[in-house]
Write a protein that holds these residues in place. Structure first.
Motif, PDB file in Angstrom:
ATOM      1  N   LEU A 104       0.821  -1.204   0.000  1.00 61.59           N
ATOM      2  CA  LEU A 104       0.000   0.000   0.000  1.00 61.59           C
ATOM      3  C   LEU A 104       0.859   1.260   0.000  1.00 61.59           C
ATOM      4  CD1 LEU A 104      -2.883   1.046   0.039  1.00 61.59           C
ATOM      5  CD2 LEU A 104      -2.790   1.006   2.521  1.00 61.59           C
ATOM      6  N   THR A 105       1.989   1.224   0.701  1.00 61.39           N
ATOM      7  CA  THR A 105       2.907   2.360   0.686  1.00 61.39           C
ATOM      8  C   THR A 105       3.441   2.608  -0.722  1.00 61.39           C
ATOM      9  OG1 THR A 105       3.588   1.914   2.965  1.00 61.39           O
ATOM     10  CG2 THR A 105       5.062   3.250   1.644  1.00 61.39           C
ATOM     11  N   GLY A 106       3.835   1.555  -1.405  1.00 59.68           N
ATOM     12  CA  GLY A 106       4.342   1.698  -2.769  1.00 59.68           C
ATOM     13  C   GLY A 106       3.294   2.219  -3.728  1.00 59.68           C
ATOM     14  N   PHE A 107       2.081   1.669  -3.667  1.00 58.50           N
ATOM     15  CA  PHE A 107       1.024   2.127  -4.567  1.00 58.50           C
ATOM     16  C   PHE A 107       0.615   3.565  -4.263  1.00 58.50           C
ATOM     17  CE2 PHE A 107      -0.091  -2.516  -5.136  1.00 58.50           C
ATOM     18  CZ  PHE A 107       0.453  -2.579  -6.409  1.00 58.50           C
ATOM     19  N   SER A 108       0.584   3.935  -2.995  1.00 56.72           N
ATOM     20  CA  SER A 108       0.245   5.315  -2.646  1.00 56.72           C
ATOM     21  C   SER A 108       1.327   6.277  -3.115  1.00 56.72           C
ATOM     22  CB  SER A 108       0.048   5.455  -1.135  1.00 56.72           C
ATOM     23  OG  SER A 108      -1.016   4.658  -0.695  1.00 56.72           O
ATOM     24  N   GLY A 109       2.576   5.863  -3.034  1.00 56.28           N
ATOM     25  CA  GLY A 109       3.674   6.700  -3.529  1.00 56.28           C
ATOM     26  C   GLY A 109       3.596   6.913  -5.025  1.00 56.28           C
ATOM     27  N   VAL A 110       3.277   5.852  -5.761  1.00 58.81           N
ATOM     28  CA  VAL A 110       3.124   5.981  -7.213  1.00 58.81           C
ATOM     29  C   VAL A 110       1.938   6.883  -7.534  1.00 58.81           C
ATOM     30  CG1 VAL A 110       2.549   4.703  -9.313  1.00 58.81           C
ATOM     31  CG2 VAL A 110       4.243   3.799  -7.736  1.00 58.81           C
ATOM     32  N   GLY A 111       0.857   6.741  -6.787  1.00 52.21           N
ATOM     33  CA  GLY A 111      -0.309   7.606  -6.993  1.00 52.21           C
ATOM     34  C   GLY A 111      -0.001   9.058  -6.694  1.00 52.21           C
ATOM     35  N   ALA A 112       0.770   9.308  -5.630  1.00 58.23           N
ATOM     36  CA  ALA A 112       1.143  10.686  -5.291  1.00 58.23           C
ATOM     37  C   ALA A 112       2.024  11.294  -6.370  1.00 58.23           C
ATOM     38  CB  ALA A 112       1.859  10.712  -3.939  1.00 58.23           C
ATOM     39  N   MET A 113       2.954  10.502  -6.910  1.00 59.76           N
ATOM     40  CA  MET A 113       3.803  11.031  -7.979  1.00 59.76           C
ATOM     41  C   MET A 113       2.998  11.305  -9.249  1.00 59.76           C
ATOM     42  SD  MET A 113       7.456   9.054  -7.396  1.00 59.76           S
ATOM     43  CE  MET A 113       7.281   8.179  -8.864  1.00 59.76           C
ATOM     44  N   ALA A 114       2.027  10.452  -9.540  1.00 61.24           N
ATOM     45  CA  ALA A 114       1.176  10.678 -10.708  1.00 61.24           C
ATOM     46  C   ALA A 114       0.335  11.942 -10.530  1.00 61.24           C
ATOM     47  CB  ALA A 114       0.283   9.466 -10.944  1.00 61.24           C
ATOM     48  N   CYS A 115      -0.223  12.116  -9.330  1.00 64.55           N
ATOM     49  CA  CYS A 115      -1.016  13.321  -9.063  1.00 64.55           C
ATOM     50  C   CYS A 115      -0.140  14.573  -9.111  1.00 64.55           C
ATOM     51  CB  CYS A 115      -1.706  13.221  -7.705  1.00 64.55           C
ATOM     52  SG  CYS A 115      -3.000  11.978  -7.657  1.00 64.55           S
ATOM     53  N   TRP A 116       1.074  14.455  -8.654  1.00 64.90           N
ATOM     54  CA  TRP A 116       2.003  15.589  -8.699  1.00 64.90           C
ATOM     55  C   TRP A 116       2.299  15.971 -10.150  1.00 64.90           C
ATOM     56  CZ3 TRP A 116       7.879  15.233  -8.566  1.00 64.90           C
ATOM     57  CH2 TRP A 116       8.449  16.490  -8.376  1.00 64.90           C
ATOM     58  N   GLY A 117       2.519  14.977 -10.995  1.00 65.01           N
ATOM     59  CA  GLY A 117       2.747  15.238 -12.410  1.00 65.01           C
ATOM     60  C   GLY A 117       1.537  15.859 -13.088  1.00 65.01           C
ATOM     61  N   MET A 118       0.350  15.356 -12.771  1.00 64.94           N
ATOM     62  CA  MET A 118      -0.869  15.918 -13.356  1.00 64.94           C
ATOM     63  C   MET A 118      -1.111  17.348 -12.873  1.00 64.94           C
ATOM     64  SD  MET A 118      -1.888  13.744 -15.499  1.00 64.94           S
ATOM     65  CE  MET A 118      -3.505  14.310 -15.926  1.00 64.94           C
ATOM     66  N   GLU A 119      -0.747  17.599 -11.618  1.00 63.31           N
ATOM     67  CA  GLU A 119      -0.875  18.955 -11.076  1.00 63.31           C
ATOM     68  C   GLU A 119       0.046  19.928 -11.826  1.00 63.31           C
ATOM     69  OE1 GLU A 119      -0.123  21.278  -6.836  1.00 63.31           O
ATOM     70  OE2 GLU A 119       0.254  19.130  -7.007  1.00 63.31           O
ATOM     71  N   ILE A 120       1.275  19.510 -12.118  1.00 68.38           N
ATOM     72  CA  ILE A 120       2.216  20.350 -12.862  1.00 68.38           C
ATOM     73  C   ILE A 120       1.705  20.598 -14.283  1.00 68.38           C
ATOM     74  CG2 ILE A 120       4.527  20.381 -13.884  1.00 68.38           C
ATOM     75  CD1 ILE A 120       5.505  18.993 -11.341  1.00 68.38           C
ATOM     76  N   ILE A 121       1.179  19.541 -14.915  1.00 65.12           N
ATOM     77  CA  ILE A 121       0.650  19.695 -16.270  1.00 65.12           C
ATOM     78  C   ILE A 121      -0.533  20.655 -16.278  1.00 65.12           C
ATOM     79  CG2 ILE A 121      -0.562  18.464 -18.119  1.00 65.12           C
ATOM     80  CD1 ILE A 121       1.222  16.045 -17.459  1.00 65.12           C
ATOM     81  N   GLU A 122      -1.413  20.498 -15.292  1.00 66.32           N
ATOM     82  CA  GLU A 122      -2.591  21.360 -15.230  1.00 66.32           C
ATOM     83  C   GLU A 122      -2.212  22.813 -14.943  1.00 66.32           C
ATOM     84  OE1 GLU A 122      -6.429  21.658 -12.362  1.00 66.32           O
ATOM     85  OE2 GLU A 122      -5.952  19.671 -13.155  1.00 66.32           O
ATOM     86  N   THR A 123      -1.234  23.033 -14.077  1.00 59.22           N
ATOM     87  CA  THR A 123      -0.789  24.393 -13.759  1.00 59.22           C
ATOM     88  C   THR A 123      -0.139  25.043 -14.976  1.00 59.22           C
ATOM     89  OG1 THR A 123      -0.421  23.718 -11.475  1.00 59.22           O
ATOM     90  CG2 THR A 123       0.613  25.763 -12.171  1.00 59.22           C
ATOM     91  N   ASN A 124       0.655  24.284 -15.727  1.00 55.62           N
ATOM     92  CA  ASN A 124       1.285  24.837 -16.927  1.00 55.62           C
ATOM     93  C   ASN A 124       0.267  25.121 -18.027  1.00 55.62           C
ATOM     94  OD1 ASN A 124       3.821  24.823 -15.814  1.00 55.62           O
ATOM     95  ND2 ASN A 124       4.327  22.799 -16.625  1.00 55.62           N
ATOM     96  N   ALA A 125      -0.791  24.329 -18.086  1.00 55.84           N
ATOM     97  CA  ALA A 125      -1.808  24.532 -19.118  1.00 55.84           C
ATOM     98  C   ALA A 125      -2.670  25.747 -18.812  1.00 55.84           C
ATOM     99  CB  ALA A 125      -2.676  23.290 -19.243  1.00 55.84           C
ATOM    100  N   ASN A 126      -3.027  25.957 -17.545  1.00 54.18           N
ATOM    101  CA  ASN A 126      -3.881  27.077 -17.151  1.00 54.18           C
ATOM    102  C   ASN A 126      -3.325  27.687 -15.867  1.00 54.18           C
ATOM    103  OD1 ASN A 126      -5.904  28.919 -16.827  1.00 54.18           O
ATOM    104  ND2 ASN A 126      -7.559  27.404 -16.645  1.00 54.18           N
ATOM    105  N   PRO A 127      -2.553  28.747 -15.939  1.00 54.20           N
ATOM    106  CA  PRO A 127      -1.945  29.316 -14.727  1.00 54.20           C
ATOM    107  C   PRO A 127      -2.935  30.047 -13.817  1.00 54.20           C
ATOM    108  CG  PRO A 127      -1.315  30.577 -16.667  1.00 54.20           C
ATOM    109  CD  PRO A 127      -2.115  29.402 -17.140  1.00 54.20           C
TER     110      PRO A 127
END
Length: 114
Positions: free
Chosen positions: A49-72
């Protein structure tokens, strides 16, 4: 004819001796084994569960960066909340792993009577 009867008779004896030699033994419940296996299972599941949550957090972090760059103009995105949830789940599951490992180690030391 005689050989055939001897073979049949011998196979019947083998069959009966196998039936007599088999005994059903009832397995007793051993609480030590149950506790050890449950602690081991808890540790493995919490690590997964720790590993899957870490992968999910990194994916959400990447999506957050993409979304911020697309619409500031976005101040708070849904990905930031999801990232926080994944990081919280990762922290909780890692602490469960540490706790179960500590309990398992202390029980094994107690049994060995060091």
């Amino acid at each position: 004819m005689t050989n055939h009867k001897q073979v049949v008779y011998q196979s019947q004896l083998d069959h009966k001796s196998k039936m007599v030699s088999r005994r059903r033994t009832r397995r007793r419940f051993n609480p030590r084994i149950f506790i050890d296996r449950s602690i081991e299972t808890t540790a493995i599941v919490s690590l997964l569960l720790t590993g899957f949550s870490g992968v999910g957090a990194m994916a959400c972090w990447g999506m957050e960066i993409i979304e911020t760059n697309a619409n500031p103009n976005i101040i708070i995105s849904g990905w930031q909340q999801q990232k926080s949830i994944c990081l919280g789940a990762m922290l909780v599951s890692f602490s469960v792993f540490l706790g179960s490992s500590l309990v398992g180690a202390s029980l094994s030391i107690q049994r060995d009577k060091f």
